[in-house]
Design a protein around this motif. Structure first.
Motif, PDB file in Angstrom:
ATOM      1  N   LEU A 179       5.617   4.734   1.472  1.00 57.12           N
ATOM      2  CA  LEU A 179       4.285   4.273   1.832  1.00 57.12           C
ATOM      3  C   LEU A 179       3.235   5.357   1.656  1.00 57.12           C
ATOM      4  O   LEU A 179       2.129   5.098   1.166  1.00 57.12           O
ATOM      5  CB  LEU A 179       4.299   3.785   3.285  1.00 57.12           C
ATOM      6  N   ILE A 186       8.904  -2.631  -0.738  1.00 55.75           N
ATOM      7  CA  ILE A 186       7.545  -3.078  -0.426  1.00 55.75           C
ATOM      8  C   ILE A 186       7.043  -3.986  -1.537  1.00 55.75           C
ATOM      9  O   ILE A 186       6.989  -3.594  -2.702  1.00 55.75           O
ATOM     10  CB  ILE A 186       6.600  -1.874  -0.254  1.00 55.75           C
ATOM     11  N   ILE A 222       0.963  -3.833  -0.017  1.00 57.07           N
ATOM     12  CA  ILE A 222       0.396  -3.205   1.174  1.00 57.07           C
ATOM     13  C   ILE A 222      -1.034  -3.692   1.305  1.00 57.07           C
ATOM     14  O   ILE A 222      -1.819  -3.586   0.353  1.00 57.07           O
ATOM     15  CB  ILE A 222       0.417  -1.670   1.073  1.00 57.07           C
ATOM     16  N   VAL A 279       2.364  -3.488   5.916  1.00 50.41           N
ATOM     17  CA  VAL A 279       3.370  -3.384   4.859  1.00 50.41           C
ATOM     18  C   VAL A 279       4.119  -4.713   4.763  1.00 50.41           C
ATOM     19  O   VAL A 279       4.819  -5.106   5.702  1.00 50.41           O
ATOM     20  CB  VAL A 279       4.353  -2.238   5.153  1.00 50.41           C
TER      21      VAL A 279
END
Length: 736
Positions: free
Chosen positions: A105, A166, A169, A191
């Motif tokens: 992230l 992911i 985002i 997320v």
């Protein structure tokens, strides 16, 4: 979260096909001790000119080749296209994750307008996400809409969410307390995980060469279709990175990392009106920084060693009460068990063959060092009942949320004997919220919302209202105006459980007696312009914002008493953040796009704050430290063929002020220009099966901190700028 029926009609996938859309804008900045705003602005303009004077708005970052609108849910918890959302929502999609070789992230958010990741420790590499120029504690990290990243988890949380899991985002900048409660003063980072739609296999492996060391990350996800079309997914992932010494002093700047984990998630349709969603994640991470890695931590001159085991789980039941009404009940749990060591022997010679070796001094240092271990247990329970309904021109959200957390942080010795309790307590919040998206006409919508909270650590109720206006005077323009409020209660923050190390001595954080809650009010005004004559090739957007903080939290200078070194968190009066962004993108051809953008932010306290104190001097500042005034991003995407893409990015990080506690000085850092490039080859197999191979270089210019602290008495907090050196990476992703 929205139901499967809504998703079927609204969802626009981000990943999969080659994407020609890019992030834009600039990273926020703040915290200056003296006025160098003119110089910073000139450097910003120079960077913009270098990259074409254009910037990419958030609305285009996840656009697919067929130019379908993206759907976002974070700003209002209702599904809207990014242009129709009354709260501006930035999106980082799969294309950026792939092109940049982002491993987690923190890596991904470096390319987001108005966001920046910043390392806070030279030993163990704690990382925070800055929004609106404010430190990481001012934003709320959500996992699929749930606040499961606690103050303890946030210490390393932005590096414990691997990018391959992911899907996208979503980032909402500005106060989000009305929907998400305390902690969302600067914004929300949501997320959203990969949600496969069929049986299949996803696999990823990432190799990186940084600082002469080899790092490897891999993951596998298998998805299985159940009778009736429901999907259940299982995954495992692991990462390994050796310690890296960037300045050759024998002490690491990048921590040794061993990480593994796995999980299961899915949805089961119980009836035609009811669906059960479930998710479980487990992460086991071991990280170590400092020196003498072949010895136990307490035998190192400096060591930070953290072993974390994290369990997260959630159950959510969606039940449709009618064509226009959905009820959702959610329970979530996060449990963290952490063993840590902060400290070491200091500047004591450990080799009997070396001059200056003193066995008595070494024995005394070991007696102290063996008492610098700790154990932390953190349990979070979260529950929510929410009703979403549509009534004519009104989209209504009504809900109740309950959150309780218990933290137990103890000091132990190398044998596990408890020496003392550092933090032990529990706190809870119960809140109720209501929100109305009122469609006044086809060209105007009004957003009204409010939240009432009852916190166990505060007296009385806290009201957090919000109001927003979305107005489109014609097809080319969208105007947004928003005002929101929020607060932070004096609970447990990431600084409280990550212990800084000055030399070999741990530095802990204490709350001042009668610490008052921090209140915030934010206002923003923005626009989105897509001129009709450009046929969608040109997009320009921008915004200005002002956030006022009352009773702002402030960490003072390092002090010492019988309990050791500590920093006191106290109320600093007021502070304010003033900023502006301007972004644009241009699609030169169907195969070539360029983008660039910039941001300027000034964040300062209303009165000077003491950040350093010694027997002979004190240092005061009004600015927030470790945040540049000016930042910029420029990017170019070129699709050479259906199977080959090239990517180039330039990131400008302006000068910032950073405190060195060891020397007792505040330094102005040099401005840094970071260049990244990559090429991606798409190998199409039969059907929709595909293998993507990306080769690239991150930080080609090797732009990073050059005055790193050295030796056993270094100040681990004196670290800034890009978190890594020049890095070559190869990433392969397969989807079957």
């Amino acid at each position: 979260m929205i139901g499967r029926a809504e998703l079927a009609g609204l969802k626009a996938r981000v990943s999969g096909k080659p994407v020609l859309a890019f992030l834009s804008g600039a990273e926020h900045a703040s915290g200056r001790l003296s006025g160098a705003g003119g110089r910073a602005r000139r450097r910003l303009m120079a960077c913009l000119a270098m990259t074409g004077g254009l910037a990419l708005p958030a609305q285009l970052m996840a656009e697919e080749a067929d130019r379908r609108a993206d759907i976002v849910v974070t700003g209002t918890r209702t599904a809207r296209s990014v242009r129709d959302a009354p709260i501006r929502t930035d999106v980082v999609g799969g294309a950026i994750l792939q092109s940049t070789g982002s491993r987690n992230l923190a890596d991904a958010l470096d390319y987001l307008p108005g966001a920046r990741s910043e390392s806070n420790c030279q030993n163990c590499n704690t990382t925070e996400i800055q929004l609106l120029g404010l430190p990481g504690a001012y934003n709320q990290i959500l996992l699929d809409g749930l606040p499961l990243v606690t103050g303890v988890a946030a210490v390393y949380g932005v590096e414990q969410l691997p990018a391959v899991l992911i899907d996208r985002i979503e980032v909402m900048k500005g106060g989000g307390s009305a929907l998400y409660g305390p902690g969302a003063l600067a914004g929300v980072v949501n997320v959203l995980p990969v949600k496969p739609t069929r049986s299949g296999l996803r696999a990823s492996i990432d190799y990186a060469r940084l600082g002469g060391a080899n790092a490897l990350t891999g993951s596998v996800m298998g998805s299985f279709a159940l009778p009736g079309g429901d999907i259940v997914s299982l995954y495992v992932q692991g990462a390994s990175q050796p310690a890296v010494d960037l300045n050759g002093d024998g002490y690491s700047e990048l921590a040794r990392l061993r990480q593994k984990g796995g999980g299961i998630r899915g949805a089961i349709t119980l009836t035609s009106l009811t669906q059960l969603k479930f998710d479980y994640q487990y992460t086991d991470e071991r990280r170590r920084g400092g020196n003498r890695f072949d010895q136990a931590p307490y035998l190192a001159n400096i060591a930070e060693a953290i072993d974390s085991r994290i369990h997260r789980a959630s159950l959510s039941l969606d039940h449709r009460l009618g064509d226009r009404t959905m009820a959702t009940v959610t329970y979530a749990l996060s449990r963290i068990s952490r063993n840590s060591f902060y400290g070491g022997l200091g500047d004591v010679e450990t080799d009997p063959e070396m001059p200056g070796f003193d066995s008595g001094r070494l024995a005394r240092a070991i007696a102290v060092s063996r008492r610098q271990y700790g154990t932390t247990r953190d349990t979070l329970n979260y529950g929510e009942l929410r009703l979403a309904t549509s009534r004519g021109a009104h989209e209504l959200q009504i809900g109740v949320q309950a959150r309780s957390e218990k933290v137990d942080d103890r000091n132990v010795d190398v044998d596990g004997t408890v020496l003392g309790t550092l933090t032990s307590g529990s706190f809870s919040t119960v809140g109720a919220f209501v929100q109305d998206e009122w469609t006044l006409s086809s060209a105007a919508r009004l957003l009204l919302g409010a939240r009432v909270d009852r916190s166990s650590v505060l007296d009385g109720l806290i009201l957090s209202p919000r109001i927003g206006l979305w107005w489109s005077p014609d097809s080319a323009w969208v105007i947004r105006a928003n005002w929101s409020s929020g607060y932070r209660a004096p609970e447990i923050f990431s600084e409280d459980v990550h212990v800084a190390v000055l030399g070999a001595a741990p530095v802990r954080v204490r709350n001042a007696p009668r610490l008052a809650p921090e209140r915030a009010a934010s206002v923003s005004l923005g626009f989105d312009w897509r001129p009709n004559w450009s046929d969608g090739r040109l997009t320009v957007d921008g915004q200005v914002y002002l956030t006022r903080l009352r009773d702002a939290f402030m960490l003072g200078g390092i002090l010492q008493d019988a309990g050791g070194l500590f920093q006191l968190r106290d109320n600093a009066g007021g502070s304010r953040v003033l900023g502006a962004e301007i972004n644009a993108s241009l699609r030169i051809t169907e195969r070539l796009r360029v983008a660039a953008g910039g941001a300027w932010i000034d964040a300062r306290y209303d009165s000077p704050q003491k950040i350093y104190q010694s027997a002979t001097r004190q240092i005061f500042t009004r600015g927030y430290l470790k945040s540049p005034h000016a930042t910029a991003v420029g990017q170019m995407s070129w699709t050479l063929s259906q199977s080959l893409e090239a990517f180039l990015a330039l990131r400008y990080i302006g000068s910032m002020h950073v405190l060195n506690n060891r020397l007792g000085v505040v330094r102005s850092t040099p401005a840094l220009l970071v260049a990244d490039m990559s090429a991606t080859r798409h190998v199409h197999l039969s059907g929709d099966r595909e293998v993507d191979i990306t080769i690239g270089l991150r930080n080609i210019t090797d732009a990073r901190q050059r005055d790193l602290e050295t030796g056993p008495i270094r100040d681990s907090d004196y670290v800034y700028g890009p978190r890594g050196s020049r890095t070559m990476f190869v990433q392969a992703r397969a989807h079957f």
